[in-house]
Structure formats: structure tokens, C-alpha cells
Design a protein around this motif. Structure first.
Motif, short mmCIF file in Angstrom:
data_model
loop_
_atom_site.label_atom_id
_atom_site.label_comp_id
_atom_site.label_asym_id
_atom_site.label_seq_id
_atom_site.Cartn_x
_atom_site.Cartn_y
_atom_site.Cartn_z
N ILE A 165 0.83 -1.20 0.00
CA ILE A 165 0.00 0.00 0.00
C ILE A 165 0.87 1.26 0.00
CG2 ILE A 165 -1.61 1.38 1.39
CD1 ILE A 165 -2.94 -1.26 2.23
N TYR A 166 1.90 1.27 0.86
CA TYR A 166 2.77 2.45 0.94
C TYR A 166 3.57 2.64 -0.35
CZ TYR A 166 1.84 3.58 5.80
OH TYR A 166 1.23 3.99 6.96
N ILE A 167 4.01 1.54 -0.94
CA ILE A 167 4.72 1.64 -2.23
C ILE A 167 3.78 2.17 -3.31
CG2 ILE A 167 5.83 0.32 -4.07
CD1 ILE A 167 6.98 -1.51 -1.89
N SER A 168 2.53 1.70 -3.29
CA SER A 168 1.54 2.15 -4.26
C SER A 168 1.27 3.65 -4.11
CB SER A 168 0.23 1.37 -4.09
OG SER A 168 0.44 -0.01 -4.33
N LEU A 169 1.18 4.11 -2.87
CA LEU A 169 0.96 5.54 -2.62
C LEU A 169 2.13 6.37 -3.16
CD1 LEU A 169 -0.50 5.49 1.00
CD2 LEU A 169 -1.74 5.96 -1.12
N ALA A 170 3.35 5.85 -2.96
CA ALA A 170 4.54 6.54 -3.47
C ALA A 170 4.51 6.62 -5.00
CB ALA A 170 5.80 5.83 -3.00
N ILE A 171 4.07 5.53 -5.64
CA ILE A 171 3.99 5.51 -7.10
C ILE A 171 2.91 6.47 -7.60
CG2 ILE A 171 3.39 4.07 -9.09
CD1 ILE A 171 4.65 1.70 -7.60
N ILE A 172 1.76 6.49 -6.91
CA ILE A 172 0.68 7.40 -7.29
C ILE A 172 1.14 8.85 -7.19
CG2 ILE A 172 -1.60 8.27 -6.61
CD1 ILE A 172 -2.28 5.39 -5.77
N TYR A 196 13.35 8.32 -4.67
CA TYR A 196 12.59 7.40 -3.83
C TYR A 196 13.24 6.02 -3.80
CZ TYR A 196 8.85 4.24 -2.36
OH TYR A 196 8.13 3.26 -1.73
N ILE A 197 13.63 5.52 -4.96
CA ILE A 197 14.26 4.19 -5.02
C ILE A 197 15.57 4.20 -4.24
CG2 ILE A 197 15.34 2.50 -6.56
CD1 ILE A 197 13.31 3.40 -8.71
N THR A 198 16.34 5.28 -4.37
CA THR A 198 17.61 5.38 -3.64
C THR A 198 17.37 5.41 -2.14
OG1 THR A 198 18.65 6.60 -5.46
CG2 THR A 198 19.68 6.78 -3.30
N GLU A 199 16.42 6.24 -1.68
CA GLU A 199 16.11 6.33 -0.26
C GLU A 199 15.59 5.00 0.28
OE1 GLU A 199 16.70 8.86 1.80
OE2 GLU A 199 17.63 9.94 0.16
N TYR A 200 14.77 4.32 -0.49
CA TYR A 200 14.21 3.03 -0.06
C TYR A 200 15.31 1.98 0.05
CZ TYR A 200 10.07 0.10 0.65
OH TYR A 200 9.10 -0.69 1.20
N SER A 201 16.28 2.04 -0.87
CA SER A 201 17.40 1.11 -0.82
C SER A 201 18.27 1.36 0.41
CB SER A 201 18.25 1.24 -2.09
OG SER A 201 17.48 1.01 -3.24
N LEU A 202 18.56 2.64 0.67
CA LEU A 202 19.36 2.98 1.84
C LEU A 202 18.62 2.64 3.13
CD1 LEU A 202 20.81 6.43 0.68
CD2 LEU A 202 22.04 4.27 0.88
N ALA A 227 10.32 12.18 -1.44
CA ALA A 227 11.00 10.88 -1.53
C ALA A 227 11.38 10.36 -0.15
CB ALA A 227 12.24 11.01 -2.41
N ASN A 228 11.90 11.25 0.71
CA ASN A 228 12.26 10.85 2.07
C ASN A 228 11.02 10.45 2.88
OD1 ASN A 228 15.20 11.29 3.36
ND2 ASN A 228 14.97 12.56 1.55
N ALA A 229 9.95 11.23 2.75
CA ALA A 229 8.73 10.97 3.52
C ALA A 229 8.14 9.60 3.16
CB ALA A 229 7.70 12.07 3.27
N PHE A 230 7.98 9.31 1.89
CA PHE A 230 7.37 8.04 1.47
C PHE A 230 8.29 6.85 1.80
CE2 PHE A 230 4.72 10.79 -1.26
CZ PHE A 230 3.47 10.28 -0.92
N ALA A 231 9.61 7.04 1.70
CA ALA A 231 10.53 5.96 2.04
C ALA A 231 10.49 5.67 3.54
CB ALA A 231 11.95 6.32 1.60
N LEU A 232 10.48 6.73 4.37
CA LEU A 232 10.47 6.55 5.82
C LEU A 232 9.14 5.99 6.32
CD1 LEU A 232 12.34 9.72 7.15
CD2 LEU A 232 13.09 7.35 7.33
N LEU A 233 8.02 6.46 5.75
CA LEU A 233 6.71 5.99 6.20
C LEU A 233 6.52 4.50 5.91
CD1 LEU A 233 4.45 9.01 5.21
CD2 LEU A 233 5.05 8.26 7.51
N GLY A 234 7.15 4.00 4.86
CA GLY A 234 7.06 2.57 4.55
C GLY A 234 8.08 1.73 5.28
#
Length: 338
Positions: free
Chosen positions: A44-51, A72-78, A240-247
């Protein structure tokens, strides 16, 4: 990119609503998330980031949408590196499983607040001083080399069949708080503050939250310069930071215990950070008329490089982990010794 004030307010309100939903929904009712629950909410969180990325594409065009997805992809990887340290901290504090969601959620709120300040400071510096990119690039290069060293050390530990040597040590903030503020000996349910013998005391749960939030400052020193190597827009950096951290909270429960399978994670992150370091240094050099013969990588190439690095890292790690498990299985099989 021209971002209207209402767009900032809309993003802030949406992020705040997600935080309140988690606090009043998942965190308020303490429970241990199942793999299925974590997988559903991670999706769900990934979908929200994509939307959100699609909305950027519609409003601001492909350039800024691509920059957002790269960030976003970089932040999610880190974030995978963050999770490994969070696991160490939570294990050291012996936080009961049912309260770990609360620890992570409040820790993420602290981290998001501190990162917002870092992003604003970074935006002011980037806008006024191009030489800042040399500093960011040098720091990314140092971080990349450190990731390689960590990866080599972990490989040696695996070869020696030793347990990982990383141990948690309370940081300055945590030590300072526990030194001057009375702390309970154990957990008092999921309370952060309690009254005992007429005295107000904090609990280890609060110390763990502060520890996770303050430790994220170290990761912010890596991730914020990294994403500024992909975009100069503070709106995109914050999103990007917000969506990565929230997930991150759901990702913790989804891959907790599976991180050991990503045995080459450090090398994958090193490749990404090293690439961004080169991009930053080339960009800064062009600003002063140097290295103009070397083209600055486009944002599309950057996205492809980051995604390719992640895919290769996962594939090679899974294959390598299976080989190690098979080798250890043979050593432990008594039939092989007869």
C-alpha cells in the motif's frame, strides 16, 4: 520546477494523515504484525509513493517525476541499511515484539522531522553555493568506500563462521538522558513516561525511540546529499524521504530475519553511492568549467543504473546465500563425515 504553496500544504497534510492513521490504527492497538499484514501494508505504501510520482508526472512533467522516482528508489534502498541498525538497537533494548511498532513509528516521526530541517538547510546551500556539491560528492565517495569495507568485513566473518561483530552502543543523546532523568528498570506496558513512588520516570521504550530517532541523523548525512545528487528540488527531496520513511516500519517486519540473505547489500549500496558521488563531482566541476569533456549522467540513466544495481545485488545475494547454506549444511551433516 515551480511548486505552489498549496502543494507543500497538500503533501504535508497527506504525510500527517498517514502518520495519524498509523498512530491511531496500527500502533494504538499493540500487536505483533504478521508477514501477510506487513506485506499488504508495504504494498500500500509503495503504491501511494507511485501514485504521488504519477501526480508529479501530470503536473510537472517527466523530468521531475523521474527525479522523484530516482530519489525514492535510492532512499528506499538505503533504508535497508537503516533497518539493520534498528534491529540491533531494538534487540539491545529487548523491546517486546508487540511494542516494536510503536518504537519504530515514533522513531520515524523524529527522523522525518530532523530530515525536513536537513533538507531545508541543504536546499539553501545548494541554491547559493555550487562548491557544496564537491563536499557532498566527497562524502558520498567516503560512504561508498565505507560500505565496501563493511561488506568485506562481513564476508570475512561469514568465512570464519563468526557471528556479526556489530554491537549497539548507546549514543551521546541516550546516555545524557538516562544519566539525568530517572529511568524505570523495565518496561511498563507501552508507556513512555510513568509515575512511581511519587516520581516521574521515563521507560526504556522512550530511550529506544530517542535512540532510533537520533541514530537516523547519521543516515540523513548519507541520504540527503545522495538525493541532492539526483534532484535539486527540495519538494521532491522531502517527498521521496517521507514516502521511504513511512514505509520503513512495515518493511522492518517484512524483511526482519531476511536481511541476512542480502549478503552483498553493502556492495550494491556502494555502487549506488559511488555513482552518485561521481555525478555530484562532475556537476560541480562543470559549474567551474572543469571536466566538461565528461558528460553528466542524465536522470534517466541514473534511474536505470540504480534499479539495475539493486536487481543485481538481490540476485547475487540470494544465490550466494544459498551456496553458503548448502556448504554449511554439508559440514553439519554427520553422514558426510562417515
Amino acid at each position: 520546477m515551480h511548486v505552489y504553496l498549496w502543494e507543500w500544504f497538500a503533501l504535508g497534510a497527506f504525510v500527517l494523515s498517514l502518520i495519524l492513521f498509523d498512530l491511531l490504527g496500527h500502533v494504538r492497538k499493540a500487536h505483533e504484525p504478521t508477514i501477510k499484514e506487513a506485506a499488504i501494508w508495504s504494498s500500500i505504501y509503495i503504491s501511494l509513493a507511485i501514485i504521488f510520482g504519477i501526480s508529479l508526472l501530470v503536473r510537472h512533467g517527466s523530468q521531475f517525476a523521474t527525479e522523484y522516482f530516482a530519489g525514492y528508489i535510492t532512499e528506499y534502498s538505503l533504508s535497508l541499511d537503516n533497518i539493520f541498525v534498528f534491529i540491533i538497537i531494538i534487540s539491545a533494548f529487548k523491546v517486546p515484539r508487540i511494542y516494536q511498532q510503536k518504537v519504530l513509528m515514533y522513531g520515524i516521526i523524529i527522523a522525518l522531522t530532523l530530515r525536513f530541517v536537513f533538507i531545508l538547510l541543504g536546499a539553501a546551500l545548494v541554491e547559493r553555493y555550487i562548491w557544496v556539491f564537491f563536499i557532498f560528492g566527497a562524502w558520498m565517495l567516503y560512504t561508498s568506500i565505507k560500505q565496501v569495507i563493511d561488506g568485506v568485513n562481513e564476508a570475512r566473518e561469514r568465512d570464519s563462521q563468526l557471528e556479526p561483530s556489530e554491537e549497539y552502543e548507546p549514543n551521546f543523546t541516550t546516555r545524557l538522558i538516562s544519566k539525568y532523568i530517572p529511568t524505570t528498570d523495565g518496561y511498563v506496558g507501552d508507556r513512555l513516561i510513568t509515575r512511581h513512588a511519587g516520581k516521574t520516570m521515563i521507560t526504556p521504550l522512550l530511550l529506544c525511540i530517542v535512540s532510533i530517532g537520533s541514530v537516523d541523523l547519521m543516515f540523513a548525512l548519507d541520504s540527503i546529499p545522495a538525493i541532492y545528487g539526483l534532484t535539486k528540488e527540495p519538494f521532491i527531496v522531502f517527498a521521496a524521504n517521507a514516502f521511504a520513511l513511512l514505509g520503513l516500519r512495515q518493511l522492518f517486519f517484512l524483511i526482519d530475519g531476511l536481511l541476512e540473505k542480502l549478503i552483498y547489500l553493502h556492495f550494491g549500496l556502494a555502487a549506488i553511492l559511488g555513482f552518485i558521488a561521481v555525478k555530484l563531482i562532475v556537476h560541480a566541476s562543470h559549474g567551474y568549467g572543469y571536466l566538461e569533456a565528461i558528460p553528466e549522467p542524465s536522470i534517466l540513466f541514473s534511474v536505470l543504473f540504480i534499479v539495475f544495481s539493486i536487481i543485481i545485488t538481490v540476485i547475487v545475494s540470494v544465490i550466494g546465500a544459498r551456496k553458503i547454506e548448502a556448504h554449511l549444511g554439508k559440514q553439519d551433516d554427520p553422514a558426510e563425515d562417515e
